[in-house]
Design a protein around this motif. Structure first.
Motif, PDB file in Angstrom:
ATOM      1  N   ALA A 183       2.530  -4.409   6.561  1.00 45.29           N
ATOM      2  CA  ALA A 183       2.712  -4.314   5.285  1.00 45.29           C
ATOM      3  C   ALA A 183       1.440  -3.565   4.704  1.00 45.29           C
ATOM      4  N   ARG A 184       0.395  -4.183   5.228  1.00 43.67           N
ATOM      5  CA  ARG A 184      -1.011  -3.644   4.986  1.00 43.67           C
ATOM      6  C   ARG A 184      -1.093  -2.321   4.939  1.00 43.67           C
ATOM      7  N   LEU A 185      -0.771  -1.849   6.231  1.00 40.29           N
ATOM      8  CA  LEU A 185      -0.963  -0.199   6.705  1.00 40.29           C
ATOM      9  C   LEU A 185       0.039   0.496   5.894  1.00 40.29           C
ATOM     10  N   GLU A 186       1.040   0.057   5.492  1.00 43.57           N
ATOM     11  CA  GLU A 186       2.183   0.749   4.652  1.00 43.57           C
ATOM     12  C   GLU A 186       1.374   0.876   3.268  1.00 43.57           C
ATOM     13  N   SER A 187       0.698  -0.339   2.642  1.00 43.38           N
ATOM     14  CA  SER A 187       0.082  -0.009   1.494  1.00 43.38           C
ATOM     15  C   SER A 187      -1.063   0.775   1.661  1.00 43.38           C
ATOM     16  N   LEU A 188      -1.865   0.930   2.733  1.00 43.62           N
ATOM     17  CA  LEU A 188      -3.036   2.003   3.084  1.00 43.62           C
ATOM     18  C   LEU A 188      -2.465   3.309   2.535  1.00 43.62           C
ATOM     19  N   GLU A 189      -1.229   3.660   3.330  1.00 45.42           N
ATOM     20  CA  GLU A 189      -0.543   5.071   3.075  1.00 45.42           C
ATOM     21  C   GLU A 189      -0.096   5.104   1.625  1.00 45.42           C
ATOM     22  N   GLU A 190       0.256   4.225   0.994  1.00 42.10           N
ATOM     23  CA  GLU A 190       0.811   4.373  -0.450  1.00 42.10           C
ATOM     24  C   GLU A 190      -0.356   4.740  -1.390  1.00 42.10           C
ATOM     25  N   ILE A 191      -1.532   3.893  -0.971  1.00 41.73           N
ATOM     26  CA  ILE A 191      -2.612   4.035  -1.818  1.00 41.73           C
ATOM     27  C   ILE A 191      -3.357   5.434  -1.570  1.00 41.73           C
ATOM     28  N   ARG A 192      -3.223   5.968  -0.353  1.00 45.33           N
ATOM     29  CA  ARG A 192      -4.156   7.225   0.101  1.00 45.33           C
ATOM     30  C   ARG A 192      -2.937   8.421  -0.599  1.00 45.33           C
ATOM     31  N   THR A 193      -1.690   8.154  -0.748  1.00 46.33           N
ATOM     32  CA  THR A 193      -0.949   8.905  -1.356  1.00 46.33           C
ATOM     33  C   THR A 193      -0.797   9.145  -2.933  1.00 46.33           C
ATOM     34  N   LEU A 194      -1.294   7.789  -3.304  1.00 46.80           N
ATOM     35  CA  LEU A 194      -1.484   7.511  -4.860  1.00 46.80           C
ATOM     36  C   LEU A 194      -2.737   8.517  -5.257  1.00 46.80           C
ATOM     37  N   LYS A 195      -3.606   8.471  -4.382  1.00 50.14           N
ATOM     38  CA  LYS A 195      -5.119   9.312  -4.729  1.00 50.14           C
ATOM     39  C   LYS A 195      -4.919  10.680  -4.407  1.00 50.14           C
ATOM     40  N   ALA A 196      -4.172  11.143  -3.801  1.00 46.33           N
ATOM     41  CA  ALA A 196      -3.714  12.623  -3.577  1.00 46.33           C
ATOM     42  C   ALA A 196      -2.764  13.004  -4.620  1.00 46.33           C
ATOM     43  N   VAL A 197      -1.796  12.256  -4.931  1.00 52.19           N
ATOM     44  CA  VAL A 197      -1.382  12.786  -6.035  1.00 52.19           C
ATOM     45  C   VAL A 197      -2.122  12.845  -7.417  1.00 52.19           C
ATOM     46  N   TYR A 198      -2.862  12.037  -7.651  1.00 47.98           N
ATOM     47  CA  TYR A 198      -4.168  12.071  -8.692  1.00 47.98           C
ATOM     48  C   TYR A 198      -4.535  13.410  -8.626  1.00 47.98           C
ATOM     49  N   CYS A 199      -5.113  13.382  -7.585  1.00 50.55           N
ATOM     50  CA  CYS A 199      -5.900  14.905  -7.332  1.00 50.55           C
ATOM     51  C   CYS A 199      -5.328  16.256  -7.582  1.00 50.55           C
ATOM     52  N   ASP A 200      -3.908  16.046  -6.958  1.00 55.75           N
ATOM     53  CA  ASP A 200      -2.950  17.185  -7.160  1.00 55.75           C
ATOM     54  C   ASP A 200      -2.634  17.358  -8.656  1.00 55.75           C
ATOM     55  N   LEU A 201      -2.349  16.516  -9.388  1.00 45.25           N
ATOM     56  CA  LEU A 201      -2.224  16.717 -10.829  1.00 45.25           C
ATOM     57  C   LEU A 201      -3.157  17.049 -11.537  1.00 45.25           C
ATOM     58  N   CYS A 202      -4.639  16.571 -11.046  1.00 46.51           N
ATOM     59  CA  CYS A 202      -5.805  17.206 -11.779  1.00 46.51           C
ATOM     60  C   CYS A 202      -5.925  18.679 -11.668  1.00 46.51           C
ATOM     61  N   ASP A 203      -5.673  19.124 -10.374  1.00 45.44           N
ATOM     62  CA  ASP A 203      -5.831  20.608  -9.849  1.00 45.44           C
ATOM     63  C   ASP A 203      -4.741  21.247 -10.470  1.00 45.44           C
ATOM     64  N   ARG A 204      -3.684  20.692 -10.917  1.00 43.24           N
ATOM     65  CA  ARG A 204      -2.605  21.738 -11.509  1.00 43.24           C
ATOM     66  C   ARG A 204      -2.528  21.328 -13.269  1.00 43.24           C
ATOM     67  N   GLY A 205      -4.011  21.434 -13.857  1.00 44.98           N
ATOM     68  CA  GLY A 205      -4.127  21.669 -15.059  1.00 44.98           C
ATOM     69  C   GLY A 205      -4.139  20.234 -15.905  1.00 44.98           C
ATOM     70  N   TYR A 206      -4.424  19.177 -14.993  1.00 44.93           N
ATOM     71  CA  TYR A 206      -4.529  17.868 -15.665  1.00 44.93           C
ATOM     72  C   TYR A 206      -3.309  17.399 -16.356  1.00 44.93           C
ATOM     73  N   GLU A 207      -2.314  17.377 -15.918  1.00 43.47           N
ATOM     74  CA  GLU A 207      -0.888  17.054 -16.362  1.00 43.47           C
ATOM     75  C   GLU A 207      -1.070  15.546 -16.894  1.00 43.47           C
ATOM     76  N   PRO A 208      -0.969  15.534 -18.000  1.00 43.68           N
ATOM     77  CA  PRO A 208      -1.244  14.251 -18.841  1.00 43.68           C
ATOM     78  C   PRO A 208      -0.182  13.063 -18.520  1.00 43.68           C
ATOM     79  N   VAL A 209       0.905  13.500 -18.631  1.00 45.82           N
ATOM     80  CA  VAL A 209       2.171  12.469 -18.345  1.00 45.82           C
ATOM     81  C   VAL A 209       2.188  12.021 -17.117  1.00 45.82           C
ATOM     82  N   GLY A 210       2.168  12.861 -15.931  1.00 42.30           N
ATOM     83  CA  GLY A 210       2.152  12.339 -14.571  1.00 42.30           C
ATOM     84  C   GLY A 210       0.579  11.543 -14.299  1.00 42.30           C
TER      85      GLY A 210
END
Length: 157
Positions: free
Chosen positions: A11-38
């Motif tokens: 469960a911790r390993l799954e959570s680690l991957e979910e947190i890494r994905t969360l950060k990646a999605v954050y960065c991607d949305l920033c890089d696509r014009g700072y989409e405020p809703v997402g």
């Protein structure tokens, strides 16, 4: 502290991957014009986004409003995050530290300026209703420096 069971470790390993994905999605949305809703949807209702010299914004709505306006001045960014160190406080709370190297184009009084940002993130994540969200994000800026010759005017998103 008691040793974790196999199920808890998985469960911790799954959570680690979910947190890494969360950060990646954050960065991607920033890089696509700072989409405020997402972007604001990645944070808890009472979250704090503390960007140091870029301002401090408390609550999901304030975070949304910040991102809705930032693309007027920060017209290009490539958030390159690395060196994650994620540790668990408990099953539903974690802390993350990351480094950020970000080439950016900034609109300064109508002139496009190439800059480079070096900083560190200190984040707190919580799991709410089975989903990891950002509870707090703190940016420690090392520098945000202009480059004499750079990519302003030629970079694409």
């Amino acid at each position: 502290m008691a040793e974790l069971s196999l199920e808890q470790r998985v469960a911790r390993l799954e959570s680690l991957e979910e947190i890494r994905t969360l950060k990646a999605v954050y960065c991607d949305l920033c890089d696509r014009g700072y989409e405020p809703v997402g972007l604001s949807a990645l944070f808890t209702e009472d979250a704090v986004w503390d960007g140091g010299p870029f301002g401090k914004h408390e609550g999901r709505q304030a975070i949304h409003d910040f991102f809705a306006g930032v693309s007027n001045s920060l017209v290009f960014a490539a958030h390159l995050v690395m060196n994650p160190v994620i540790s668990f406080i408990d099953d539903d709370t974690a802390e993350g530290k990351w480094r950020l190297w970000e080439p950016a184009t900034v609109n300064e009084d109508g002139k496009l300026v190439s800059k480079i940002l070096l900083s560190a993130y200190e984040d707190v994540y919580v799991r709410q209703d089975g989903k990891w969200l950002v509870k707090s994000l703190k940016l420690h800026v090392n520098f945000f420096a202009p480059l004499a010759d750079g990519w302003a005017g030629i970079a694409v998103s």
